[in-house]
Scaffold this active site. Structure first.
Site, PDB file in Angstrom:
ATOM      1  N   SER A  12       0.663  -0.835   0.000  1.00 17.07           N
ATOM      2  CA  SER A  12       0.026  -0.715   0.038  1.00 17.07           C
ATOM      3  C   SER A  12       0.941   1.186   0.086  1.00 17.07           C
ATOM      4  O   SER A  12       1.622   1.432   0.557  1.00 17.07           O
ATOM      5  CB  SER A  12      -0.949   0.037   1.483  1.00 17.07           C
ATOM      6  OG  SER A  12      -1.306   1.143   1.379  1.00 17.07           O
ATOM      7  N   HIS A  37      -0.735  -1.179  -4.639  1.00 23.06           N
ATOM      8  CA  HIS A  37      -2.586  -0.959  -3.507  1.00 23.06           C
ATOM      9  C   HIS A  37      -2.237   0.622  -2.895  1.00 23.06           C
ATOM     10  O   HIS A  37      -1.485   0.856  -2.379  1.00 23.06           O
ATOM     11  CB  HIS A  37      -2.802  -2.023  -2.574  1.00 23.06           C
ATOM     12  CG  HIS A  37      -3.898  -2.003  -1.776  1.00 23.06           C
ATOM     13  ND1 HIS A  37      -5.008  -2.246  -2.206  1.00 23.06           N
ATOM     14  CD2 HIS A  37      -4.737  -0.911  -0.331  1.00 23.06           C
ATOM     15  CE1 HIS A  37      -6.177  -2.369  -0.931  1.00 23.06           C
ATOM     16  NE2 HIS A  37      -5.765  -1.649  -0.302  1.00 23.06           N
ATOM     17  N   ASP A  39      -4.451   3.917  -2.093  1.00 22.75           N
ATOM     18  CA  ASP A  39      -5.432   3.823  -0.525  1.00 22.75           C
ATOM     19  C   ASP A  39      -6.445   5.205  -1.136  1.00 22.75           C
ATOM     20  O   ASP A  39      -6.154   6.317  -0.975  1.00 22.75           O
ATOM     21  CB  ASP A  39      -5.073   4.059   0.506  1.00 22.75           C
ATOM     22  CG  ASP A  39      -5.368   2.102   1.230  1.00 22.75           C
ATOM     23  OD1 ASP A  39      -6.214   1.542   0.828  1.00 22.75           O
ATOM     24  OD2 ASP A  39      -4.560   1.784   1.559  1.00 22.75           O
ATOM     25  N   MET A  41      -9.076   8.095   0.350  1.00 23.24           N
ATOM     26  CA  MET A  41     -10.228   7.947   1.048  1.00 23.24           C
ATOM     27  C   MET A  41     -10.525   9.488   0.772  1.00 23.24           C
ATOM     28  O   MET A  41      -9.818  10.305   0.772  1.00 23.24           O
ATOM     29  CB  MET A  41      -8.984   7.864   2.753  1.00 23.24           C
ATOM     30  CG  MET A  41      -8.117   6.831   2.861  1.00 23.24           C
ATOM     31  SD  MET A  41      -7.123   6.860   4.559  1.00 23.24           S
ATOM     32  CE  MET A  41      -6.764   4.968   4.701  1.00 23.24           C
ATOM     33  N   HIS A  70      -8.353   1.617  -4.033  1.00 19.81           N
ATOM     34  CA  HIS A  70      -9.612   0.960  -3.168  1.00 19.81           C
ATOM     35  C   HIS A  70      -9.705   2.072  -2.391  1.00 19.81           C
ATOM     36  O   HIS A  70      -9.353   2.757  -1.463  1.00 19.81           O
ATOM     37  CB  HIS A  70      -8.549   0.263  -1.707  1.00 19.81           C
ATOM     38  CG  HIS A  70      -8.979   0.286   0.036  1.00 19.81           C
ATOM     39  ND1 HIS A  70      -8.319   0.017   0.724  1.00 19.81           N
ATOM     40  CD2 HIS A  70     -10.665   0.124   0.120  1.00 19.81           C
ATOM     41  CE1 HIS A  70      -9.603  -0.871   1.975  1.00 19.81           C
ATOM     42  NE2 HIS A  70     -10.947  -0.568   1.100  1.00 19.81           N
ATOM     43  N   MET A  72     -12.356   3.743  -0.390  1.00 17.90           N
ATOM     44  CA  MET A  72     -13.064   4.414   1.146  1.00 17.90           C
ATOM     45  C   MET A  72     -13.218   5.903   1.264  1.00 17.90           C
ATOM     46  O   MET A  72     -13.130   6.527   1.536  1.00 17.90           O
ATOM     47  CB  MET A  72     -12.020   4.092   1.817  1.00 17.90           C
ATOM     48  CG  MET A  72     -11.158   2.641   2.145  1.00 17.90           C
ATOM     49  SD  MET A  72      -9.968   2.946   2.914  1.00 17.90           S
ATOM     50  CE  MET A  72      -8.402   2.908   2.226  1.00 17.90           C
ATOM     51  N   MET A 141     -10.583  -6.651   5.462  1.00 17.01           N
ATOM     52  CA  MET A 141     -10.660  -5.515   5.988  1.00 17.01           C
ATOM     53  C   MET A 141     -10.219  -5.708   7.626  1.00 17.01           C
ATOM     54  O   MET A 141     -11.520  -5.999   8.256  1.00 17.01           O
ATOM     55  CB  MET A 141     -11.491  -3.947   6.418  1.00 17.01           C
ATOM     56  CG  MET A 141     -11.774  -2.930   5.016  1.00 17.01           C
ATOM     57  SD  MET A 141     -10.220  -2.299   4.609  1.00 17.01           S
ATOM     58  CE  MET A 141      -8.934  -1.720   5.458  1.00 17.01           C
ATOM     59  N   ASP A 177      -6.067  -7.193   4.545  1.00 13.47           N
ATOM     60  CA  ASP A 177      -6.059  -5.186   4.491  1.00 13.47           C
ATOM     61  C   ASP A 177      -6.349  -5.181   5.882  1.00 13.47           C
ATOM     62  O   ASP A 177      -6.921  -4.993   6.480  1.00 13.47           O
ATOM     63  CB  ASP A 177      -6.746  -4.508   3.292  1.00 13.47           C
ATOM     64  CG  ASP A 177      -5.912  -2.510   3.030  1.00 13.47           C
ATOM     65  OD1 ASP A 177      -4.819  -2.661   3.180  1.00 13.47           O
ATOM     66  OD2 ASP A 177      -6.969  -2.410   2.477  1.00 13.47           O
TER      67      ASP A 177
HETATM   68  C1  DX5 Z   1      -6.283   1.231   5.928  1.00 10.56           C
HETATM   69  C2  DX5 Z   1      -6.019   0.819   4.159  1.00 10.56           C
HETATM   70  C3  DX5 Z   1      -4.968  -0.413   3.742  1.00 10.56           C
HETATM   71  C4  DX5 Z   1      -3.289   0.679   4.938  1.00 10.56           C
HETATM   72  C5  DX5 Z   1      -2.801  -0.867   5.206  1.00 10.56           C
HETATM   73  O1  DX5 Z   1      -7.505   1.625   5.730  1.00 10.56           O
HETATM   74  O2  DX5 Z   1      -7.262   0.083   3.411  1.00 10.56           O
HETATM   75  O3  DX5 Z   1      -4.532  -0.075   2.715  1.00 10.56           O
HETATM   76  O4  DX5 Z   1      -3.068   1.290   4.488  1.00 10.56           O
HETATM   77  O5  DX5 Z   1      -1.683  -0.903   6.298  1.00 10.56           O
HETATM   78  P1  DX5 Z   1      -1.204  -1.138   7.169  1.00 10.56           P
HETATM   79  O6  DX5 Z   1      -0.344  -2.600   6.441  1.00 10.56           O
HETATM   80  O7  DX5 Z   1       0.361  -0.606   7.493  1.00 10.56           O
HETATM   81  O8  DX5 Z   1      -1.837  -1.876   8.248  1.00 10.56           O
HETATM   82 ZN    ZN Z   2      -6.272  -0.870   1.798  1.00 14.58          ZN
END
Ligand code: DX5
Ligand code: ZN
Length: 228
Positions: A12, A37, A39, A41, A70, A72, A141, A177
Site C-alpha cells: 500500500s 494497492h 488507498d 480516502m 481501494h 474508502m 478489512m 488489508d
Molecule cells: C487502511 C488501508 C490499508 C493500509 C494498510 O485503511 O486500507 O491499505 O494502508 O496499512 P498497514 O499494512 O500498515 O496496516
Molecule cells: Zn487498502
C-alpha cells in the site's frame, strides 16, 4: 489480468514517501511486489484524506503490475468513471458506502474495471449471496479503514474462512488489508486469502535511496506463508 490463487503481495503506497510515489512504486515492483494497492480516502467515509483520480493517473505510468484501487469514499458512483479513466485495473468499493452496492458493482464492471467489494471488520458475509457473481475480489478489512500501521483484528480470520467456503470455484480473489506482517499473513493465507495488502510491513526501514529492505520485507511475508 488472468485469475489464479497464487499468493500476491500488494504494497500500500499509503506507507510510501508521498513526495516520491513514482520511484517508490518502481522500487517495490523491482523488489518483488505483485500488485500496487492505492488507498483513496475522502475524510467522510473514513476519518482521513489521501488522494483522488489525478494522482492515480499520474502514478499509472509507473505501475507495471496491477493498479489495485481501494475506494474508502461515499458516495462512490459519481467517481467511478474518473478512477477508471485514471487507469485502475481493480476498483474496490465498500459494502457500507451506500444502499446500492449492486448498482455500484455493475457500474465498476461497466467502466471496464475488475470489481472489488470491501467489508469493514464489523460487517458480516450474510449479505453477499446475491453479489458473489458480480465481484472479482472481496477485500476483508483486518483493521478499521482510515490509517496505516494499525493492529490486526483476529476475528477476521473466521470471516475469511467462511468467505472462502462461500466462493467455492468462483474466480474471486480474497484480499486482506490492514496489520499484515509475517506473523499475521500465515493465519490469513491458511484461512483462504490470496492477496495480502501490506503498507508499513513492506515500506519499513527502506527508501528510494535504499530499497533493499523493501525486498527483504516482501520476502519475509512470502516466506511466512510458505511461498519462498
Ligand atoms: C487502511 C488501508 C490499508 C493500509 C494498510 O485503511 O486500507 O491499505 O494502508 O496499512 P498497514 O499494512 O500498515 O496496516
Ligand atoms: Zn487498502
Amino acid at each position: 489480468m488472468t485469475f489464479d490463487r497464487k499468493i500476491k503481495i500488494a504494497p500500500s503506497i499509503l506507507s510510501a514517501d508521498f513526495a516520491n510515489f513514482g520511484q517508490e512504486i518502481q522500487c517495490v515492483e523491482a523488489e518483488g511486489a505483485d500488485w500496487i494497492h492505492v488507498d483513496v480516502m475522502d475524510g467522510h467515509f473514513v476519518p482521513n484524506l489521501t488522494f483522488g483520480p489525478p494522482l492515480c493517473a499520474a502514478i499509472r505510468p509507473h505501475i507495471k503490475t496491477v493498479m489495485d484501487v481501494h475506494l474508502m469514499i461515499a458516495p462512490v458512483d459519481p467517481y467511478i468513471d474518473a478512477f477508471a479513466e485514471a487507469g485502475a485495473d481493480i476498483l474496490t468499493a465498500h459494502l457500507e458506502a451506500g444502499p446500492h452496492v449492486h448498482r455500484t458493482l455493475q457500474a465498476i464492471r461497466g467502466a471496464g474495471c475488475k470489481a472489488g467489494l470491501a467489508l469493514n471488520p464489523g460487517t458480516g458475509v450474510e449479505d453477499l449471496d446475491y453479489l458473489l457473481d458480480m465481484v472479482d475480489l472481496i477485500c476483508v478489512m483486518t483493521v478499521n479503514p482510515g490509517f496505516g500501521g494499525q493492529k490486526f483484528i483476529h476475528s477476521q480470520i473466521e470471516k475469511v474462512r467462511k468467505l472462502r467456503a462461500m466462493i467455492g470455484d468462483r474466480p474471486i480473489h480474497i484480499e486482506i488489508d490492514g496489520g499484515i506482517t509475517p506473523e499475521t499473513a500465515p493465519l490469513m493465507a491458511e484461512a483462504g486469502a490470496d492477496v495480502l495488502v501490506a503498507g508499513s510491513a513492506v515500506f519499513k526501514g527502506g527508501s528510494v535511496q535504499n530499497p533493499a529492505p523493501y525486498g527483504e520485507n516482501i520476502r519475509a511475508i512470502r516466506a511466512s506463508v510458505g511461498d519462498a
